[in-house]
Design an enzyme around this catalytic site. Structure first.
Site, PDB file in Angstrom:
ATOM      1  N   THR A 175      60.138  17.417  59.176  1.00  0.00           N
ATOM      2  CA  THR A 175      59.638  18.467  60.081  1.00  0.00           C
ATOM      3  C   THR A 175      60.740  19.371  60.576  1.00  0.00           C
ATOM      4  OG1 THR A 175      59.824  16.928  61.946  1.00  0.00           O
ATOM      5  CG2 THR A 175      57.697  17.068  60.844  1.00  0.00           C
ATOM      6  N   CYS A 176      61.967  18.863  60.580  1.00  0.00           N
ATOM      7  CA  CYS A 176      63.058  19.710  61.062  1.00  0.00           C
ATOM      8  C   CYS A 176      63.299  20.884  60.130  1.00  0.00           C
ATOM      9  CB  CYS A 176      64.330  18.882  61.231  1.00  0.00           C
ATOM     10  SG  CYS A 176      64.800  17.972  59.752  1.00  0.00           S
TER      11      CYS A 176
END
Length: 1142
Positions: free
Chosen positions: A1109-1110
């Site tokens: 998700t980063c």
């Protein structure tokens, strides 16, 4: 001279003693000036000697005459006659008193004794029945005697003026001065009233009246100085005292004598002396601050009599410029130096209102002859004076008048006290009976006896009292209270106007007949009825204005019936109920055109009269909107049906838009302020609970909106002080951003951030990952605490790039490098932890949407307020970087961040149970004392109960039917303001470290949540595909990628949102499309060994997809079948499994 002498030439050169030509000329000029000065000095000395000798001779003669006079009166034995009183007593007395006291401006004890003696003799003579002894007989005697009587009486008036100025508390022999002045005033009152003369007969009555008029005309003239003396005397009175009752009553009675001379209906040029008396009275007496406070009740009744007020009104109206100039010159001559002094014209307004409206019954008794004429003049006079006062105070403010840079706090307090006392004099205007009586007189034809030379406008203005006249009065009062009332501002006037039954409806009906088309604001009307409704001139059509005035009586009938409690007639009933809600719904036709043609010129395009009416309506309705609840507004639809609410909103929207676009002058500032406030209140209510078509708010700017970059530049450049007066698109986007579509405003917001980043880059600040970025180390289990400790103190430096290093639960650094992605993960993780209800900083509303709001218990946590401020910076960082957070805040909380008003009905989204209880109290029909409520609220924290007072002494104040509205708003204020404001202020401080407040105000509360967490619409799969990058060997033509997009389209909308959240940590799409997703959506190839037959039924890949998700990266194995991919994706996105960087 020897002609034979040989001329010799000296060859030795110039001598040091010789001077140049210029120096010689300067020397000669200086000598000439010295001689001229010597001549002037000699002439001046001769003049001074001459004046001094004259003074000495006159003083010596006056002393000798005084001694002879005293000796004569001490031993006189002759028979007293009127001639003896005039020639031997009064004549020498007036000479030596004038020489020894009046010219010295000081009264000696000896002169006081002489005055007592003289006045007693004169009073005895006047009261005598003997014509030979009575001094008044001279007035009706021969021509020579009458001239002597008039001359001596005029000198006694001048002496009386002098004595009045000496009646101050600093005078040593004040009691003696008051005594002799009382005697002299008593004499003058008798001399100016021939009916009280003992020698009057039918034969000489006309002569007596003629003599009286001569004296009265002199009293009213500037030469006597009498009104100036009365003014100075009254201003020395600190309060009404018994010892001065006689002299005060006598002085004012004598000042009113000119008014009792036969007066024409209007000021008459044939009687200039009488006119001068009224001018003197208005400019010198009515300008005395708080005049009514100094006078006994008997005098107040005299001053408020029609015979005094009516001539004053006529004089002010017909000699307006002259009167105002006199007042201005008087102010300059008195050299007022007190800070925050009220202009004299303001005291005229206050005194007139106080005298004309001492009480409800005294406001012109209807039994008086022609009371409507009184109301007409009263309204026109107040408006005339108020406009002059406002021209003085509005441009610079009352605090800047006679500004003293060394003014102390005591002077400031004194100035506020003066303003409060001035406003107190205007209180009758704030009473409903005041408005009711004016409305009762409006529209009636009034017979006016006007001077044939009077202007046509003056005659017309005095014939009827119309709605516009009353509106002008109250519009001026609103502006005066704004400037002069340091405590409440215009609230007293607005409270009365807002809650006056039917008043706001009548105002709107009058405006609607002039400003808006008669058959609605539709496209057809705009195209086919332009000739009927166009406003191409500065003023509205004469026909509409005339129709407005003629119909004003009918429109006020309902209002007056509601005042008096009478039942309306059949026709009136129809008019009264015509504005009640019907069964129809709000018209949402997208074809409606809400750009009101008649207002496209802004405030400049409408007449002064209609502008005044519009200002009053906007100010009053804005005040009413604050207290209207949703039941009244949407269900009962009072005071207007929703259809009319739309028309009001469209009218205000058009007026404000074009007013900002074209610019307005200072004269339109009040109108624009009130219109903007009313528009904002309607717009915010519509945002919370829509009642208008979305096209309504966009309509004015649909053809004139500028490019995004231009709008952003003008918004940034425009100074705050010039928002209303400088025509620019920046003014429009600052005050009315809603005329721009939401998507365009998001573009403007992004443009602001891009410009800020560019300016920071030029200043050398770090804007991308690198060696100079801010480095922090964060433990996975303590993200909030570590982030707060390392980032809370850097303030706006948080705009720079952050290098994040995570430490896992084992205490070891996590693998991987941060190239911006870990910063996003850090922001996502810290908000997830801090916004969780278990953490204690925020709680969720009990409504279905579960919005975030600061928890009241946060104030009790360690560093609770500082933590909320830090979270404001985190949210600001997310907005600054374009990172979406899957959270939404309560509208009440966002309203505080945006600096906007929270309606009482917004409490329903914060605490529905409390809202229902308050509405129950509001509409309770019984006795509220039965409910045993008081002005307190009980709060619980950690099992301990605490009682908080809603106002001082609240626990001892029961809720009754009379104060229930106060209780409801106090409770709502506690929940919506007092309880939230400390947290919203802290959050705001942190948020605005990164995001400018001006940028935030582009959006409403709902739009702010969209800006933070993305749109709540379904995901556009095609848009996502166009803005997706592929790594690891995938491309758009890869088989697995084609299968992925087929599966993605086949998902339910909720499943697509879960997939988006799985990859990006936010379930919503970016507002302007996936082009603005940061970082870009990536699909990374995860190679897996599979059978060649997997695509047609063999064993497919068993590995589950994963995500970073980063980096917004989906790690997708090489599935061969769509069914397998769908199954694995659904399992992954619904499992809520944790992960590390991989």
């Amino acid at each position: 001279m020897d002609l034979n002498r040989k001329h010799k030439v000296s060859l030795r050169g110039a001598s040091s003693g010789e001077i140049s030509r210029d120096a010689l000329l300067a020397k000669v000029s200086q000598e000439r000036e010295l001689r001229s000065y010597a001549r002037r000095a000699n002439a001046a000395s001769l003049f001074i000697q001459r004046v001094w000798r004259s003074y000495i001779v006159r003083k010596k003669a006056a002393i000798e005459i005084q001694e002879e006079w005293e000796n004569l009166l001490s031993c006189h034995s002759v028979t007293l006659t009127k001639s003896w009183v005039s020639s031997r007593v009064l004549r020498p007395f007036l000479f030596f008193v004038r020489s020894l006291s009046v010219q010295h401006q000081k009264i000696q004890a000896r002169e006081i004794h002489c005055m007592q003696t003289c006045f007693k003799i004169l009073l005895e003579s006047i009261n005598s029945n003997d014509q030979g002894y009575n001094f008044c007989s001279l007035a009706v005697g021969t021509s020579e005697d009458s001239k002597t009587w008039a001359c001596q009486t005029r000198r006694m008036v001048s002496l009386c003026s002098f004595l009045l100025t000496e009646c101050n508390y600093s005078q040593e022999r004040i009691k003696d001065v008051i005594g002799v002045n009382a005697l002299l005033l008593r004499i003058l009152i008798v001399l100016t009233d021939p009916k009280s003369w003992k020698i009057i007969t039918n034969e000489n009555f006309e002569d007596a009246e003629t003599a009286k008029k001569i004296i009265i005309q002199f009293i009213g003239s500037c030469k006597s100085g009498y009104y100036s003396a009365v003014r100075r005397y009254i201003k020395t009175l600190t309060k009404h005292t018994d010892e001065r009752l006689v002299i005060t009553t006598s002085a004012v009675t004598l000042a009113l004598r000119p008014f009792h001379v036969k007066q024409p209906a209007f000021v008459d040029d044939n009687q200039p002396d009488t006119n001068l008396a009224v001018e003197e009275y208005v400019s010198l007496i009515l300008t005395i601050p708080r005049l009514v406070c100094y006078l006994p009740s008997a005098l107040i009744r005299a001053l408020k009599h029609k015979s005094i007020l009516m001539p004053s009104f006529h004089t002010i109206l017909l000699l307006k410029d002259k009167i105002l100039n006199i007042i201005s010159e008087m102010e300059n001559s008195e050299k007022q130096s007190c800070t925050m002094e009220i202009p004299s014209v303001g005291w005229v307004i206050g005194n007139i209102i106080s005298l004309a409206t001492v009480s409800e019954t005294d406001f012109m008794d209807p039994q008086e002859s022609n009371p409507e004429m009184f109301y007409v003049l009263y309204v026109h006079v107040i408006v005339t004076l108020a406009e002059n006062l406002l021209s003085q105070v509005e441009s610079v403010g009352i605090q800047d008048i006679h500004l003293d840079i060394e003014a102390t706090s005591n002077e400031t307090e004194k100035g506020n006290s003066v303003k409060i006392s001035f406003v107190e004099m205007l209180r009758p205007v704030c009473q409903q009976w005041h408005l009711a009586k004016l409305l009762a007189a409006s529209g009636k034809e009034i017979r006016v006896i006007a001077d044939k030379d009077a202007s046509t406008s003056s005659k017309k203005g005095s014939e009827t009292l119309g709605l516009l006249d009353i509106a002008r009065l109250y519009s001026c009062m609103l502006r005066i209270f704004c400037v002069m009332n340091p405590v409440l501002g215009p609230l007293p006037v607005l409270n009365m106007l807002s809650f006056c039954p039917g008043y706001i409806v009548s105002l709107w009906n009058s405006l609607e007949s002039v400003l808006l088309p008669e058959n609605g604001c539709t496209a057809d009307d705009a195209s086919h009825g332009s000739a009927k409704t166009s406003w191409n001139t500065r003023s509205p059509s004469e026909k509409k204005l005339k129709h407005l005035k003629n119909d004003s009586v009918n429109k006020w009938v309902n209002v007056l019936n509601k005042f008096s409690g009478k039942s309306p007639g059949p026709r009136e009933h129809v008019e009264c109920t015509s504005d009640q809600p019907g069964s129809g719904q709000v018209n949402e036709s997208t074809n409606d055109v809400w750009d009101v043609e008649t207002l496209r010129g802004g405030p400049v395009g409408i007449s002064k009269e209609v502008s005044c009416l519009l200002h009053l309506f906007c100010a009053t309705y804005a005040h009413l909107l604050v207290v209207l609840d949703d039941i009244q507004f949407y269900e009962k639809q009072v005071p207007f049906m929703l259809e009319k609410q739309q028309r009001i909103a469209s009218m205000l929207n058009t007026l404000v838009y074009y007013g900002l676009l074209r610019g307005t002058g200072p004269e339109s500032r009040q109108l624009m302020d009130s219109a903007i406030r009313c528009l904002h209140l309607l717009y915010e209510r519509d945002c919370r609970h829509p009642f208008c078509a979305s096209a309504l708010w966009l309509s004015p700017g649909r053809t004139s909106r500028p490019p995004i970059a231009f709008a952003a530049r003008t918004h940034e450049v425009l100074p705050t002080s010039d928002v209303l007066t400088t025509p620019s698109m920046g003014s429009v986007i600052t005050i009315t951003p809603h005329v721009f579509p939401f998507e365009e405003r998001v573009h403007v917001f992004r443009e602001f951030i891009s410009k800020d980043k560019a300016s920071r880059k030029m200043a050398g600040e770090v804007d991308a990952p690198g060696a100079r970025s801010i480095e922090i180390v964060v433990r996975r289990g303590h993200v909030v605490e570590d982030g707060f400790q390392q980032l809370n103190s850097i303030g706006s430096r948080l705009k720079s790039s952050i290098h994040v290093s995570f430490v896992n639960e084992s205490g070891l650094p996590e693998a991987g490098l941060d190239y911006g992605g870990l910063s996003k993960e850090f922001l996502t993780d810290i908000t997830k932890a801090a916004f969780a209800t278990e953490y204690g900083l925020f709680s969720q509303t009990p409504t279905s949407d579960r919005l975030l709001v600061p928890s009241p218990s946060a104030r009790h946590l360690e560093n609770g307020i500082q933590m909320i401020e830090f979270l404001g910076r985190i949210v600001g960082k997310a907005l600054y970087e374009g990172i979406l957070l899957d959270y939404s805040f309560s509208h009440v909380f966002i309203q505080k961040l945006l600096g906007r008003y929270s309606f009482i009905d917004e409490l329903s989204g914060l605490d529905p149970e409390l809202y229902r209880n308050l509405m129950y109290v509001k509409h309770y029909d019984g006795d509220l004392k039965e409910l045993c409520l008081d002005f307190t609220v009980t709060e619980e924290f950690c099992g301990k109960m605490s009682i908080i007072e809603l106002k001082p002494g609240g626990k001892d104040t029961s809720v009754t039917n009379e104060n229930k509205m106060q209780y409801i708003h106090a409770m709502a204020d506690y929940k919506l303001n007092r309880q939230i404001v400390p947290f919203s202020n802290a959050f705001y401080r942190g948020l605005t470290d990164l995001i400018s407040p001006a940028w935030l105000k582009l959006f409403n509360a709902h739009e702010f949540n969209q800006l933070l967490s993305g749109g709540n619409h379904d995901i556009d799969v095609d848009d996502l595909r166009r803005n997706t990058k592929y790594t690891g060997g995938y491309s758009d033509s890869s088989r697995t990628i084609k299968i992925f997009w087929e599966v993605m389209k086949g998902f339910e909308p909720s499943e697509r949102c879960l997939l988006l959240k799985f990859v990006t940590s936010c379930s919503r799409a970016p507002l302007l499309g996936f082009k603005y997703l940061q970082p870009t959506f990536i699909i990374h190839k995860v190679s897996c060994d599979t059978s060649l037959w997997a695509a047609i039924g063999g064993q497919d890949v068993e590995r589950l997809p994963s995500a970073s998700t980063c980096y917004n990266t989906l790690k997708l194995p090489t599935y061969k079948r769509a069914s397998t991919m769908r199954e694995k994706l659904l399992y992954a996105i619904t499992s809520n499994a944790g992960f590390e960087l991989s």
